[in-house]
Write a protein that holds these residues in place. Sequence first.
Motif, short mmCIF file in Angstrom:
data_model
loop_
_atom_site.label_atom_id
_atom_site.label_comp_id
_atom_site.label_asym_id
_atom_site.label_seq_id
_atom_site.Cartn_x
_atom_site.Cartn_y
_atom_site.Cartn_z
N LEU A 116 51.32 40.50 1.89
CA LEU A 116 50.98 40.80 3.28
C LEU A 116 49.73 41.66 3.37
O LEU A 116 49.56 42.59 2.58
CB LEU A 116 52.11 41.58 3.97
CG LEU A 116 53.41 40.89 4.28
CD1 LEU A 116 54.37 41.87 4.94
CD2 LEU A 116 53.20 39.69 5.16
N LEU A 117 48.90 41.35 4.34
CA LEU A 117 47.82 42.26 4.70
C LEU A 117 48.30 43.01 5.93
O LEU A 117 48.54 42.39 6.97
CB LEU A 117 46.53 41.48 5.00
CG LEU A 117 45.36 42.32 5.54
CD1 LEU A 117 44.96 43.41 4.54
CD2 LEU A 117 44.18 41.42 5.85
N LEU A 118 48.50 44.31 5.80
CA LEU A 118 48.90 45.15 6.92
C LEU A 118 47.63 45.63 7.60
O LEU A 118 46.88 46.42 7.02
CB LEU A 118 49.74 46.33 6.43
CG LEU A 118 51.02 45.96 5.67
CD1 LEU A 118 51.72 47.22 5.17
CD2 LEU A 118 51.95 45.12 6.53
N LEU A 119 47.39 45.16 8.81
CA LEU A 119 46.15 45.44 9.53
C LEU A 119 46.44 46.36 10.71
O LEU A 119 46.99 45.94 11.72
CB LEU A 119 45.54 44.13 10.02
CG LEU A 119 44.24 44.25 10.80
CD1 LEU A 119 43.14 44.85 9.93
CD2 LEU A 119 43.83 42.88 11.34
N ASP A 120 46.09 47.62 10.56
CA ASP A 120 46.29 48.63 11.60
C ASP A 120 45.05 48.64 12.48
O ASP A 120 43.96 48.97 12.02
CB ASP A 120 46.52 49.99 10.95
CG ASP A 120 47.03 51.05 11.91
OD1 ASP A 120 46.53 51.10 13.06
OD2 ASP A 120 47.90 51.83 11.50
N ILE A 169 49.26 38.05 7.65
CA ILE A 169 48.74 39.30 8.19
C ILE A 169 49.73 39.83 9.22
O ILE A 169 50.20 39.07 10.08
CB ILE A 169 47.37 39.10 8.86
CG1 ILE A 169 46.34 38.59 7.86
CG2 ILE A 169 46.90 40.40 9.53
CD1 ILE A 169 45.02 38.19 8.48
N VAL A 170 50.03 41.11 9.14
CA VAL A 170 50.83 41.77 10.17
C VAL A 170 49.93 42.78 10.85
O VAL A 170 49.40 43.69 10.21
CB VAL A 170 52.08 42.47 9.57
CG1 VAL A 170 52.85 43.18 10.68
CG2 VAL A 170 52.97 41.46 8.86
N VAL A 171 49.73 42.59 12.15
CA VAL A 171 48.87 43.47 12.93
C VAL A 171 49.73 44.60 13.49
O VAL A 171 50.82 44.37 14.02
CB VAL A 171 48.17 42.70 14.06
CG1 VAL A 171 47.18 43.60 14.79
CG2 VAL A 171 47.45 41.46 13.51
N ILE A 172 49.19 45.82 13.37
CA ILE A 172 49.96 47.03 13.66
C ILE A 172 49.23 47.90 14.68
O ILE A 172 48.02 48.09 14.58
CB ILE A 172 50.17 47.84 12.36
CG1 ILE A 172 50.89 47.00 11.32
CG2 ILE A 172 50.88 49.16 12.63
CD1 ILE A 172 50.77 47.54 9.91
N CYS A 173 50.00 48.45 15.62
CA CYS A 173 49.50 49.49 16.52
C CYS A 173 50.65 50.48 16.75
O CYS A 173 51.66 50.44 16.05
CB CYS A 173 48.98 48.90 17.83
SG CYS A 173 50.24 48.19 18.90
N ARG A 174 50.50 51.35 17.72
CA ARG A 174 51.53 52.37 17.94
C ARG A 174 52.82 51.78 18.50
O ARG A 174 53.90 52.11 18.05
CB ARG A 174 51.00 53.46 18.88
CG ARG A 174 52.00 54.59 19.10
CD ARG A 174 51.45 55.67 19.97
NE ARG A 174 51.20 55.14 21.31
CZ ARG A 174 51.27 55.86 22.42
NH1 ARG A 174 51.58 57.12 22.37
NH2 ARG A 174 51.01 55.31 23.58
N SER A 175 52.72 50.89 19.51
CA SER A 175 53.93 50.42 20.17
C SER A 175 54.14 48.91 20.14
O SER A 175 55.17 48.43 20.61
CB SER A 175 53.94 50.90 21.62
OG SER A 175 52.85 50.34 22.32
N GLY A 176 53.18 48.16 19.62
CA GLY A 176 53.33 46.72 19.55
C GLY A 176 52.67 45.94 20.67
O GLY A 176 52.90 44.73 20.79
#
Length: 161
Positions: free
Chosen positions: A35-39, A85-92
């Motif tokens: 997985l590429l964790l993309l914040d 890829i999983v895209v990440i933020c604070r609340s989704g």
Amino acid sequence: MDRKTYRTLVAEQAVGVAELFPWDVQDQLQAGTDLLLLDIRCPDEFSVAHIAGSTNVPRGILELAVDYGYEETVPELVEARQRPIVVICRSGNRSILAASTLQLMGFERVASLRTGLRGWNDYELPLVAADGTELDADRVDELFRARVTAAQLGPESSQAA
């Protein structure tokens, strides 16, 4: 044309974006999935708390980061069009918009982290600071607490008081 709100935009884009819960992502990481964790949060948000091993590409430069030829280009991301890829933020929510953009730009295996880092922390999965030290979950709750001022709530909120 009707004015769209942030919530409307997120709801419209969410229809076409896969979402993974924190425990799903954790299971994939433990299984060794590449997985590429993309914040996609701002760098100052990222430095306060993030998932270890995640890559920070702020949403504001995302479109430039995924193609060659720009100062903002992130080669690992450009080359990840077939990688999960999983895209990440604070609340989704911001991650829904960013994941939708990535799909438009040819990324085939993109998902948004449902509930964002708030949910990740609620599930008691580890987050780290800029120096790599693991953070206390209660401290992270405080860091992620929304701090909206009366002016940011708008005129309708002051009439309700």
